[in-house]
Design a protein around this motif. Structure first.
Motif, mmCIF file in Angstrom:
data_model
loop_
_atom_site.group_PDB
_atom_site.id
_atom_site.type_symbol
_atom_site.label_atom_id
_atom_site.label_comp_id
_atom_site.label_asym_id
_atom_site.label_seq_id
_atom_site.Cartn_x
_atom_site.Cartn_y
_atom_site.Cartn_z
ATOM 1 N N LEU A 143 0.702 -1.278 -0.029
ATOM 2 C CA LEU A 143 0.099 0.013 0.063
ATOM 3 C C LEU A 143 0.584 1.199 0.066
ATOM 4 C CD1 LEU A 143 -2.811 -0.989 2.363
ATOM 5 C CD2 LEU A 143 -3.110 -0.681 0.015
ATOM 6 N N GLY A 144 1.928 1.094 0.657
ATOM 7 C CA GLY A 144 2.884 2.329 0.705
ATOM 8 C C GLY A 144 3.336 2.369 -0.682
ATOM 9 N N ILE A 145 3.913 1.493 -1.541
ATOM 10 C CA ILE A 145 4.086 1.735 -2.864
ATOM 11 C C ILE A 145 3.106 2.202 -3.720
ATOM 12 C CG2 ILE A 145 5.373 0.666 -5.019
ATOM 13 C CD1 ILE A 145 6.534 -1.417 -3.076
ATOM 14 N N VAL A 146 1.915 1.906 -3.601
ATOM 15 C CA VAL A 146 0.937 2.097 -4.458
ATOM 16 C C VAL A 146 0.450 3.729 -4.352
ATOM 17 C CG1 VAL A 146 -1.615 1.818 -4.949
ATOM 18 C CG2 VAL A 146 0.060 -0.090 -4.801
ATOM 19 N N THR A 147 0.397 3.903 -2.998
ATOM 20 C CA THR A 147 -0.179 5.470 -2.609
ATOM 21 C C THR A 147 0.867 6.307 -2.960
ATOM 22 O OG1 THR A 147 0.466 4.863 -0.210
ATOM 23 C CG2 THR A 147 -1.848 4.511 -0.928
ATOM 24 N N THR A 148 2.350 5.929 -3.081
ATOM 25 C CA THR A 148 3.269 6.801 -3.579
ATOM 26 C C THR A 148 3.082 7.163 -4.876
ATOM 27 O OG1 THR A 148 4.764 5.434 -2.060
ATOM 28 C CG2 THR A 148 5.762 6.894 -3.641
ATOM 29 N N LYS A 349 5.357 8.024 2.844
ATOM 30 C CA LYS A 349 4.552 6.834 2.655
ATOM 31 C C LYS A 349 5.163 5.507 2.574
ATOM 32 C CE LYS A 349 0.712 9.221 -0.159
ATOM 33 N NZ LYS A 349 0.044 9.253 -1.383
ATOM 34 N N LEU A 350 6.405 5.540 1.805
ATOM 35 C CA LEU A 350 6.955 4.423 1.724
ATOM 36 C C LEU A 350 7.719 4.025 3.114
ATOM 37 C CD1 LEU A 350 9.209 4.814 -1.297
ATOM 38 C CD2 LEU A 350 7.355 3.065 -0.975
ATOM 39 N N LEU A 364 -1.745 2.664 15.090
ATOM 40 C CA LEU A 364 -2.568 3.797 15.432
ATOM 41 C C LEU A 364 -1.757 4.789 16.047
ATOM 42 C CD1 LEU A 364 -5.688 2.344 16.828
ATOM 43 C CD2 LEU A 364 -5.607 3.780 14.940
ATOM 44 N N PHE A 365 -0.983 4.387 16.898
ATOM 45 C CA PHE A 365 -0.156 5.469 17.690
ATOM 46 C C PHE A 365 0.926 6.216 16.578
ATOM 47 C CE2 PHE A 365 -0.630 3.429 22.155
ATOM 48 C CZ PHE A 365 -1.784 4.068 22.247
ATOM 49 N N LEU A 366 1.487 5.473 15.617
ATOM 50 C CA LEU A 366 2.332 5.964 14.636
ATOM 51 C C LEU A 366 1.657 6.857 14.027
ATOM 52 C CD1 LEU A 366 5.055 5.850 13.173
ATOM 53 C CD2 LEU A 366 4.093 3.987 11.793
ATOM 54 N N TYR A 367 0.311 6.760 13.600
ATOM 55 C CA TYR A 367 -0.485 7.652 12.816
ATOM 56 C C TYR A 367 -0.788 8.959 13.454
ATOM 57 C CZ TYR A 367 -4.337 9.423 9.717
ATOM 58 O OH TYR A 367 -4.893 10.097 9.069
ATOM 59 N N TRP A 404 -0.977 8.918 4.828
ATOM 60 C CA TRP A 404 -2.261 8.315 3.979
ATOM 61 C C TRP A 404 -2.089 7.071 3.936
ATOM 62 C CZ3 TRP A 404 -7.065 10.248 3.216
ATOM 63 C CH2 TRP A 404 -7.090 11.471 3.225
ATOM 64 N N SER A 405 -0.902 6.333 3.643
ATOM 65 C CA SER A 405 -0.329 5.085 3.308
ATOM 66 C C SER A 405 -0.999 4.227 4.440
ATOM 67 C CB SER A 405 0.844 4.838 2.965
ATOM 68 O OG SER A 405 1.697 4.977 4.241
ATOM 69 N N LEU A 406 -1.200 4.651 5.613
ATOM 70 C CA LEU A 406 -1.524 3.788 6.854
ATOM 71 C C LEU A 406 -3.068 3.892 6.864
ATOM 72 C CD1 LEU A 406 0.948 5.172 9.381
ATOM 73 C CD2 LEU A 406 1.081 3.333 7.979
#
Length: 511
Positions: A143-148, A349-350, A364-367, A404-406
């Motif tokens: 998802l990180g690669i895609v949303t990048t 994102k990556l 969640l805490f990271l976000y 946003w990737s999260l």
């Protein structure tokens, strides 16, 4: 439409092709909307409207793409990622080309804001859904690669649109960018679903089962007229006896009245069944949405995303205008601030996607931490009096906005893979309203005070509050307190949940 079966398809193989085409689809669809800050000064000059009114164009394209997520997710569930991506290419390309001929800002809000926004929403829902189907253990990285793709698209399109405006003007720029968006249809080719979409399953089920006839013929009707006396006829295959009726009407009049009555019966039955089938999915979706909104963590995540979108999105639109208004730079730099925000967002994102897959990391805490970091950066922008300072803060805002990737990753953790489409649609709806309201509010603050200071203080405060709210709302102590309250009456609660589930099933069946 073929489907890939087997667990071997997960976390590798054809899944990396899905990641690549999804990356390109987001790049082509979100490239221009993510770099709309380059077009914003040109629209101000071309249409001579206020900053608040013109800001609706950029806010609508991002807001509509998220607000329509429930509808877009339902389209993906029913028709699959491939046809939805093809249709998104038509909408994005058509909206961009149509915007080249916009006579005023109101028309631009429709063509660029609504049409392009809906196309982006379809592409976004399709790419995230198909990626989550193909990845489990490496879902965060995928998802990180895609949303990048949205960030890389914003970085490339910011400089590209700047050069195209200088060479071909604003109209030529939009026509060329719209032509590039047609490549979205090529990205849809490799998107093979792991499971058949709902529409194809319904068609298969309809072919396999034989429905009862809507109208049952009478056993037999024998008509007597003056020229045709009653004659005994043998029964049909399903009936052993015949009913003889003496009818004094003429044969033509009888046939007309019988066909009219039969047509009414058929039409009423067809309409009733059509309404019932049409309403049933809405009843089921409403019950599922109500169940999701009863989850404390999910509701907190929705509120946080709304406040974060309300405050963090306007800088992407107004950053270039801030630099020009404060006299920090003449015109637009070779690498605009929008490009810096976009490329650092891609890096974020990556990095955040990889961190979410690490053991022991609470996503969640990271976000919440990244949201608070973005808010602090926004609060420092009004105090910056140099272009280099704006570049540094833009990089920080972009990196933290990579969270946003999260969103899909965290949503899957909260509600599970089975309800991802519905929950993601509701979540993006909250984010869409925030994105739609943020830029006009900031623009009105400038029109009112002729300064961006108060506007950015408002944006930064909203973002910091949203991060603190999510952090405190998801603390483990709330779960312990809830369990202590539930323990004395555990059986009663289980019974009430069963009754609630039965009521939802009954509502869905009635609908």
């Amino acid at each position: 439409m073929g489907a890939v079966k087997g667990e071997g398809a997960l976390d590798g193989g054809w899944g990396w092709m899905i990641v690549w085409v999804s990356f390109m689809a987001q790049l082509l669809s979100f490239g221009s909307p993510q770099s709309v800050g380059v077009l914003y000064p040109e629209w101000l000059i071309a249409f001579q409207e206020g900053k608040g009114m013109t800001a609706w164009v950029g806010s609508m394209v991002s807001g509509v793409s998220l607000i329509t997520s429930p509808v877009c997710s339902a389209c993906v569930d029913n028709f699959g990622a491939r046809p939805v991506t093809v249709f998104s290419g038509v909408m994005v390309a058509g909206g961009l080309m149509l915007s080249a001929f916009a006579p005023n800002v109101s028309f631009l809000i429709f063509s660029y804001g609504i049409v392009v926004g809906m196309g982006c929403g379809l592409a976004y829902a399709a790419t995230l859904t198909i990626t989550c189907q193909y990845f489990d253990k490496r879902r965060g990285l995928a998802l990180g690669i895609v949303t990048t793709g949205t960030s890389v698209g914003g970085f490339i399109y910011a400089s590209l649109q700047n050069e195209l405006i200088e060479l071909f003007g604003l109209e030529g720029c939009l026509l060329i960018v719209g032509a590039l968006a047609l490549n979205l249809m090529a990205c849809a080719g490799p998107m093979r679903s792991l499971n058949l979409p709902g529409y194809y399953l319904k068609q298969r089920a309809a072919l396999q089962q034989t429905e009862e006839p809507l109208y049952t013929k009478p056993t037999a009707v024998i008509i007597e007229s003056d020229d045709n006396p009653i004659k005994s006829t043998p029964g049909s295959a399903d009936n052993t006896t015949a009913i003889k009726l003496l009818i004094t009407k003429e044969p033509k009049e009888l046939q007309a009245s019988e066909e009219e009555r039969r047509g009414k019966v058929l039409s009423c039955s067809i309409v009733a069944q059509a309404i019932k089938k049409w309403m049933r999915p809405y009843g089921e979706y409403l019950c599922m949405a109500l169940e999701l909104l009863q989850d404390r963590v999910f509701v907190a995540f929705c509120i946080t995303l709304f406040l974060f979108s309300l405050g963090a999105f306007p800088p992407v639109l107004f950053m270039e205008d801030v630099a020009q208004t404060e006299g920090l730079i003449d015109g637009i730099a070779l690498i605009p601030l929008v490009s810096i925000v976009s490329i650092t967002t891609g890096i974020g994102k990556l990095v955040l996607g990889v961190m979410a897959d690490m053991p022991g990391v609470n996503s969640l805490f990271l976000y919440a931490l990244t949201v608070m970091g973005s808010g602090v950066s926004l609060l420092l922008i009004p105090q910056t009096k140099s272009y280099i300072g704006l570049q540094v803060l833009s990089a920080f805002v972009g990196f933290f906005s990579g969270n946003w990737s999260l969103t899909s990753y965290i949503t899957t953790k909260i509600v599970g893979m089975e309800r991802l489409s519905q929950a993601h649609g509701i979540l993006m709806c909250f984010g869409g309203f925030g994105m739609m309201l943020g830029p006009p509010v900031v623009g009105w603050f400038f029109d009112w005070t002729q300064s961006y200071e108060l506007a950015f203080y408002f944006s930064g405060t909203c973002v910091v509050v949203s991060g603190l709210f999510l952090f405190f709302a998801t603390l483990p102590c709330w779960n312990k307190m809830r369990e202590e309250k539930k323990s004395p009456a555990k059986e009663d609660i289980n019974n009430s949940q069963q009754r609630h589930s039965f009521q939802c099933d009954r509502v869905a069946s009635v609908a």
